[in-house]
Design a protein around this motif. Structure first.
Motif, PDB file in Angstrom:
ATOM      1  N   GLN A 171      11.011   0.762  -1.472  1.00 33.78           N
ATOM      2  CA  GLN A 171       9.987   1.401  -1.066  1.00 33.78           C
ATOM      3  C   GLN A 171       9.623   2.974  -1.063  1.00 33.78           C
ATOM      4  OE1 GLN A 171      11.379   0.170   3.111  1.00 33.78           O
ATOM      5  NE2 GLN A 171       9.074  -0.783   3.293  1.00 33.78           N
ATOM      6  N   MET A 215       0.667  -1.429   0.118  1.00 34.02           N
ATOM      7  CA  MET A 215      -0.058  -0.196   0.151  1.00 34.02           C
ATOM      8  C   MET A 215       0.954   1.132   0.120  1.00 34.02           C
ATOM      9  SD  MET A 215      -2.950   1.069   2.611  1.00 34.02           S
ATOM     10  CE  MET A 215      -4.351   2.076   2.088  1.00 34.02           C
ATOM     11  N   ARG A 216       0.149   2.167  -0.667  1.00 33.77           N
ATOM     12  CA  ARG A 216       1.134   3.528  -0.594  1.00 33.77           C
ATOM     13  C   ARG A 216       0.633   4.531   0.406  1.00 33.77           C
ATOM     14  NH1 ARG A 216       2.656   5.367  -6.698  1.00 33.77           N
ATOM     15  NH2 ARG A 216       4.309   3.731  -7.028  1.00 33.77           N
ATOM     16  N   TYR A 217       1.693   5.027   0.859  1.00 35.36           N
ATOM     17  CA  TYR A 217       1.491   6.228   2.037  1.00 35.36           C
ATOM     18  C   TYR A 217       2.109   7.391   1.555  1.00 35.36           C
ATOM     19  CZ  TYR A 217       0.021   2.245   5.149  1.00 35.36           C
ATOM     20  OH  TYR A 217      -0.537   1.038   5.564  1.00 35.36           O
ATOM     21  N   ALA A 254      -5.512   6.782  -0.868  1.00 38.14           N
ATOM     22  CA  ALA A 254      -6.814   6.010  -1.538  1.00 38.14           C
ATOM     23  C   ALA A 254      -6.582   5.570  -3.120  1.00 38.14           C
ATOM     24  CB  ALA A 254      -7.892   6.780  -1.237  1.00 38.14           C
ATOM     25  N   PRO A 255      -6.786   4.230  -3.293  1.00 44.81           N
ATOM     26  CA  PRO A 255      -6.591   4.162  -4.742  1.00 44.81           C
ATOM     27  C   PRO A 255      -7.957   4.732  -5.196  1.00 44.81           C
ATOM     28  CG  PRO A 255      -6.650   2.072  -3.202  1.00 44.81           C
ATOM     29  CD  PRO A 255      -6.996   3.366  -2.251  1.00 44.81           C
ATOM     30  N   PRO A 288      -2.588   6.913   4.469  1.00 45.38           N
ATOM     31  CA  PRO A 288      -2.637   5.979   3.331  1.00 45.38           C
ATOM     32  C   PRO A 288      -3.171   6.607   2.079  1.00 45.38           C
ATOM     33  CG  PRO A 288      -3.731   5.212   5.240  1.00 45.38           C
ATOM     34  CD  PRO A 288      -3.326   6.688   5.725  1.00 45.38           C
ATOM     35  N   ASP A 339       6.030   3.052  -0.378  1.00 43.00           N
ATOM     36  CA  ASP A 339       5.277   1.739  -0.321  1.00 43.00           C
ATOM     37  C   ASP A 339       5.571   0.989   0.903  1.00 43.00           C
ATOM     38  OD1 ASP A 339       3.958   1.763  -3.100  1.00 43.00           O
ATOM     39  OD2 ASP A 339       6.003   1.687  -3.888  1.00 43.00           O
ATOM     40  N   SER A 379       2.306  -2.154   5.898  1.00 40.35           N
ATOM     41  CA  SER A 379       1.138  -1.967   6.935  1.00 40.35           C
ATOM     42  C   SER A 379       1.454  -0.473   7.442  1.00 40.35           C
ATOM     43  CB  SER A 379       1.532  -2.756   8.149  1.00 40.35           C
ATOM     44  OG  SER A 379       2.858  -2.606   8.625  1.00 40.35           O
ATOM     45  N   ASP A 380       0.433   0.000   8.345  1.00 41.42           N
ATOM     46  CA  ASP A 380       0.573   1.358   8.884  1.00 41.42           C
ATOM     47  C   ASP A 380       1.747   1.430   9.697  1.00 41.42           C
ATOM     48  OD1 ASP A 380      -2.112   1.726   7.756  1.00 41.42           O
ATOM     49  OD2 ASP A 380      -3.322   1.950   9.574  1.00 41.42           O
ATOM     50  N   HIS A 396     -11.374   2.712  -6.129  1.00 40.67           N
ATOM     51  CA  HIS A 396     -11.960   2.501  -5.272  1.00 40.67           C
ATOM     52  C   HIS A 396     -12.792   3.404  -4.729  1.00 40.67           C
ATOM     53  CE1 HIS A 396      -9.291  -0.881  -5.439  1.00 40.67           C
ATOM     54  NE2 HIS A 396      -9.979  -1.783  -4.987  1.00 40.67           N
TER      55      HIS A 396
END
Length: 125
Positions: free
Chosen positions: A42, A1-3, A114-115, A112, A86, A89-90, A118
């Motif tokens: 990352q 997941m991207r942050y 949001a894609p 985070p 990338d 997890s949080d 979605h």
């Protein structure tokens, strides 16, 4: 997941904690961390921003464009840059943010991403 890791710091705090003679070492610490994250696969993107006095705020109200010079909010801490990373997890994203050298002076907001495919951002048929 991207942050997205947003770097905030006041200009006064930066001047107090990183005198001009230490600025090169401070920048190099960021570049070294960038390299480490890139090598770990990352780092998606990172950039520093120009000072807030170079910003423009754009608003569109009732079809009219309004442009205001300077930062959006009157606050002592200003957005100075970002890391798009990338992480699995949080907790990992927080660990990455804690390694950003600016975290020792200001604060890092971790959000985070949001894609777009979605949620409410999906295109209607």
């Amino acid at each position: 997941m991207r942050y997205l890791c947003l770097i905030y710091c006041s200009q006064a705090q930066m001047a107090a904690d990183v005198p001009s003679e230490d600025m090169a070492a401070f920048v190099n610490a960021h570049l070294d961390y960038d390299d480490a994250l890139r090598m770990a696969g990352q780092l998606a993107a990172t950039e520093a921003l120009e000072t807030a006095d170079s910003a423009a705020v754009v608003r569109v109200r009732q079809g009219k464009v309004w442009v205001t010079d300077g930062p959006f909010a009157e606050t002592s801490e200003l957005l100075g840059g970002f890391y798009l990373v990338d992480a699995a997890s949080d907790d990992e994203a927080v660990r990455i943010a804690a390694g950003i050298p600016s975290a020792r002076i200001g604060s890092i907001e971790v959000r985070p991403v949001a894609p777009m495919e979605h949620g409410p951002w999906e295109r209607s048929p």
